[in-house]
Design a protein around this motif. Structure first.
Motif, PDB file in Angstrom:
ATOM      1  N   LEU A  29       0.818  -1.209   0.000  1.00  0.00           N
ATOM      2  CA  LEU A  29       0.000   0.000   0.000  1.00  0.00           C
ATOM      3  C   LEU A  29       0.856   1.266   0.000  1.00  0.00           C
ATOM      4  O   LEU A  29       0.560   2.231  -0.706  1.00  0.00           O
ATOM      5  CB  LEU A  29      -0.938  -0.005   1.207  1.00  0.00           C
ATOM      6  N   GLU A  30       1.938   1.254   0.764  1.00  0.00           N
ATOM      7  CA  GLU A  30       2.801   2.428   0.824  1.00  0.00           C
ATOM      8  C   GLU A  30       3.382   2.726  -0.562  1.00  0.00           C
ATOM      9  O   GLU A  30       3.396   3.886  -1.006  1.00  0.00           O
ATOM     10  CB  GLU A  30       3.925   2.213   1.833  1.00  0.00           C
ATOM     11  N   ALA A  31       3.856   1.679  -1.260  1.00  0.00           N
ATOM     12  CA  ALA A  31       4.419   1.867  -2.603  1.00  0.00           C
ATOM     13  C   ALA A  31       3.350   2.381  -3.568  1.00  0.00           C
ATOM     14  O   ALA A  31       3.631   3.215  -4.431  1.00  0.00           O
ATOM     15  CB  ALA A  31       4.996   0.551  -3.113  1.00  0.00           C
ATOM     16  N   THR A  32       2.121   1.895  -3.403  1.00  0.00           N
ATOM     17  CA  THR A  32       1.017   2.337  -4.264  1.00  0.00           C
ATOM     18  C   THR A  32       0.725   3.812  -4.055  1.00  0.00           C
ATOM     19  O   THR A  32       0.612   4.582  -5.016  1.00  0.00           O
ATOM     20  CB  THR A  32      -0.248   1.511  -3.969  1.00  0.00           C
ATOM     21  N   PHE A  33       0.600   4.226  -2.803  1.00  0.00           N
ATOM     22  CA  PHE A  33       0.341   5.633  -2.507  1.00  0.00           C
ATOM     23  C   PHE A  33       1.494   6.510  -2.994  1.00  0.00           C
ATOM     24  O   PHE A  33       1.285   7.614  -3.500  1.00  0.00           O
ATOM     25  CB  PHE A  33       0.091   5.843  -1.017  1.00  0.00           C
ATOM     26  N   GLU A  34       2.724   6.009  -2.844  1.00  0.00           N
ATOM     27  CA  GLU A  34       3.886   6.775  -3.306  1.00  0.00           C
ATOM     28  C   GLU A  34       3.852   6.950  -4.827  1.00  0.00           C
ATOM     29  O   GLU A  34       4.205   8.012  -5.347  1.00  0.00           O
ATOM     30  CB  GLU A  34       5.180   6.063  -2.884  1.00  0.00           C
ATOM     31  N   THR A  35       3.391   5.921  -5.542  1.00  0.00           N
ATOM     32  CA  THR A  35       3.252   6.017  -6.998  1.00  0.00           C
ATOM     33  C   THR A  35       2.247   7.097  -7.369  1.00  0.00           C
ATOM     34  O   THR A  35       2.468   7.889  -8.296  1.00  0.00           O
ATOM     35  CB  THR A  35       2.796   4.662  -7.584  1.00  0.00           C
ATOM     36  N   LEU A  36       1.135   7.163  -6.632  1.00  0.00           N
ATOM     37  CA  LEU A  36       0.100   8.158  -6.920  1.00  0.00           C
ATOM     38  C   LEU A  36       0.592   9.571  -6.609  1.00  0.00           C
ATOM     39  O   LEU A  36       0.317  10.504  -7.363  1.00  0.00           O
ATOM     40  CB  LEU A  36      -1.169   7.829  -6.127  1.00  0.00           C
ATOM     41  N   VAL A  37       1.326   9.714  -5.509  1.00  0.00           N
ATOM     42  CA  VAL A  37       1.915  11.026  -5.195  1.00  0.00           C
ATOM     43  C   VAL A  37       2.894  11.419  -6.305  1.00  0.00           C
ATOM     44  O   VAL A  37       2.886  12.552  -6.800  1.00  0.00           O
ATOM     45  CB  VAL A  37       2.633  11.000  -3.825  1.00  0.00           C
ATOM     46  N   GLY A  38       3.731  10.459  -6.721  1.00  0.00           N
ATOM     47  CA  GLY A  38       4.711  10.719  -7.775  1.00  0.00           C
ATOM     48  C   GLY A  38       4.055  11.098  -9.091  1.00  0.00           C
ATOM     49  O   GLY A  38       4.558  11.958  -9.828  1.00  0.00           O
ATOM     50  N   ALA A  39       2.912  10.468  -9.390  1.00  0.00           N
ATOM     51  CA  ALA A  39       2.187  10.783 -10.625  1.00  0.00           C
ATOM     52  C   ALA A  39       1.679  12.216 -10.598  1.00  0.00           C
ATOM     53  O   ALA A  39       1.765  12.947 -11.601  1.00  0.00           O
ATOM     54  CB  ALA A  39       1.022   9.812 -10.808  1.00  0.00           C
ATOM     55  N   PHE A  40       1.163  12.643  -9.452  1.00  0.00           N
ATOM     56  CA  PHE A  40       0.659  14.014  -9.338  1.00  0.00           C
ATOM     57  C   PHE A  40       1.809  15.016  -9.460  1.00  0.00           C
ATOM     58  O   PHE A  40       1.679  16.051 -10.135  1.00  0.00           O
ATOM     59  CB  PHE A  40      -0.078  14.207  -8.016  1.00  0.00           C
ATOM     60  N   VAL A  41       2.930  14.712  -8.824  1.00  0.00           N
ATOM     61  CA  VAL A  41       4.103  15.587  -8.915  1.00  0.00           C
ATOM     62  C   VAL A  41       4.560  15.709 -10.367  1.00  0.00           C
ATOM     63  O   VAL A  41       4.928  16.796 -10.833  1.00  0.00           O
ATOM     64  CB  VAL A  41       5.245  15.056  -8.022  1.00  0.00           C
ATOM     65  N   PHE A  42       4.521  14.587 -11.105  1.00  0.00           N
ATOM     66  CA  PHE A  42       4.896  14.616 -12.521  1.00  0.00           C
ATOM     67  C   PHE A  42       3.987  15.557 -13.312  1.00  0.00           C
ATOM     68  O   PHE A  42       4.457  16.324 -14.161  1.00  0.00           O
ATOM     69  CB  PHE A  42       4.817  13.199 -13.110  1.00  0.00           C
ATOM     70  N   LEU A  43       2.690  15.519 -13.010  1.00  0.00           N
ATOM     71  CA  LEU A  43       1.738  16.380 -13.722  1.00  0.00           C
ATOM     72  C   LEU A  43       1.898  17.852 -13.339  1.00  0.00           C
ATOM     73  O   LEU A  43       1.678  18.742 -14.161  1.00  0.00           O
ATOM     74  CB  LEU A  43       0.300  15.925 -13.429  1.00  0.00           C
ATOM     75  N   ASP A  44       2.266  18.093 -12.082  1.00  0.00           N
ATOM     76  CA  ASP A  44       2.348  19.465 -11.548  1.00  0.00           C
ATOM     77  C   ASP A  44       3.685  20.090 -11.949  1.00  0.00           C
ATOM     78  O   ASP A  44       4.618  20.175 -11.151  1.00  0.00           O
ATOM     79  CB  ASP A  44       2.197  19.407 -10.020  1.00  0.00           C
ATOM     80  N   LYS A  45       3.761  20.540 -13.187  1.00  0.00           N
ATOM     81  CA  LYS A  45       5.037  21.008 -13.745  1.00  0.00           C
ATOM     82  C   LYS A  45       5.610  22.215 -13.008  1.00  0.00           C
ATOM     83  O   LYS A  45       6.821  22.349 -12.871  1.00  0.00           O
ATOM     84  CB  LYS A  45       4.868  21.363 -15.229  1.00  0.00           C
ATOM     85  N   ASN A  46       4.755  23.127 -12.560  1.00  0.00           N
ATOM     86  CA  ASN A  46       5.286  24.330 -11.890  1.00  0.00           C
ATOM     87  C   ASN A  46       5.374  24.182 -10.368  1.00  0.00           C
ATOM     88  O   ASN A  46       5.655  25.142  -9.664  1.00  0.00           O
ATOM     89  CB  ASN A  46       4.470  25.570 -12.270  1.00  0.00           C
ATOM     90  N   LYS A  47       5.093  22.966  -9.893  1.00  0.00           N
ATOM     91  CA  LYS A  47       5.320  22.606  -8.482  1.00  0.00           C
ATOM     92  C   LYS A  47       4.571  23.501  -7.495  1.00  0.00           C
ATOM     93  O   LYS A  47       5.089  23.861  -6.431  1.00  0.00           O
ATOM     94  CB  LYS A  47       6.813  22.614  -8.144  1.00  0.00           C
ATOM     95  N   ASP A  48       3.321  23.863  -7.844  1.00  0.00           N
ATOM     96  CA  ASP A  48       2.557  24.733  -6.943  1.00  0.00           C
ATOM     97  C   ASP A  48       1.484  23.979  -6.164  1.00  0.00           C
ATOM     98  O   ASP A  48       0.714  24.568  -5.413  1.00  0.00           O
ATOM     99  CB  ASP A  48       1.927  25.894  -7.714  1.00  0.00           C
TER     100      ASP A  48
END
Length: 231
Positions: free
Chosen positions: A143-162
């Protein structure tokens, strides 16, 4: 709430989060964005769908454990008991805020897909020894790895890091994945519209998570079970 924004506009100029919880989510995501993401394309996330799907569906056992009256939904009191048993230390106000944020039908009952979103938000907000202890108590090592993947996916989409994803950022991410395909713009707009529930031109991590549960079919579980009950 902001209106829908045109290309190139900055949706966060003077942007005020709607709730304390949203502000905390945005701050936590900004911290994570500063660390970067190992995800290099939206396709990477798509390829992980089956594994993520399996991991999230395994949460059903936790959901059923804390649905004390077995009515298919977790109410605020059951959620407080859940946090207590998992030894996750949140103030009562924070628990209520989380419940209200994830109870999207506002019916005082959190369904399975809403519970998954809540667990992932807890993961994002409570990266401390208490949260790590809670994760081990859940007994779901993936579960931790899964949640980390989802956080990482959002960070990838958030190009300007806001801490938010805009329409132009989604188009950028899809174009990186499907370079040269004429339909990539339409794909990006469709994905963005699926995420932007309140139609304000920006997507929070919570909105992204709800869209994701639909993409992998977690909502279908609820519909199937409702159908079985009506037979």
């Amino acid at each position: 709430m902001g209106g829908v924004l045109g290309k190139g506009e900055s949706p966060r100029k003077g942007w005020i989060p709607e709730t304390k919880l949203e502000a905390k989510m945005v701050e936590a995501m900004q911290r994570r964005a500063a660390e970067g993401s190992s995800m290099k394309s939206f396709n990477q996330l798509i390829l992980k769908f089956p594994k993520i799907d399996e991991s999230l569906r395994n949460c059903k056992t936790i959901f059923e454990q804390f649905d004390e009256d077995s009515n298919g939904a977790i109410d605020p009191e059951e959620l407080k008991h859940c946090f207590h048993k998992l030894e996750i230390k949140f103030a009562e106000e924070e628990i209520i805020d989380l419940f209200e944020a994830c109870d999207i039908n506002a019916n005082m009952g959190m369904k399975f897909n809403e519970f998954i979103v809540l667990l992932c938000l807890v993961y994002l907000l409570k990266e401390d020894p208490t949260a790590l202890h809670a994760k081990s108590k859940m007994g779901l090592p993936d579960l931790e790895a899964t949640f980390e993947t989802l956080v990482g996916a959002f960070v990838f989409l958030d190009k300007n890091k806001d801490g938010y994803v805009s329409k132009s950022e989604m188009v950028h991410a899809i174009n990186e994945t499907t370079s040269g395909e004429r339909s990539s713009g339409r794909i990006a707009m469709k994905r963005f519209e699926e995420m932007d529930w309140d139609k304000n031109g920006t997507v929070t991590f919570k909105e992204f998570l709800f869209a994701f549960t639909r993409w992998i079919g977690i909502d279908d579980i609820e519909e199937e079970e409702m159908g079985d009950e009506n037979v």
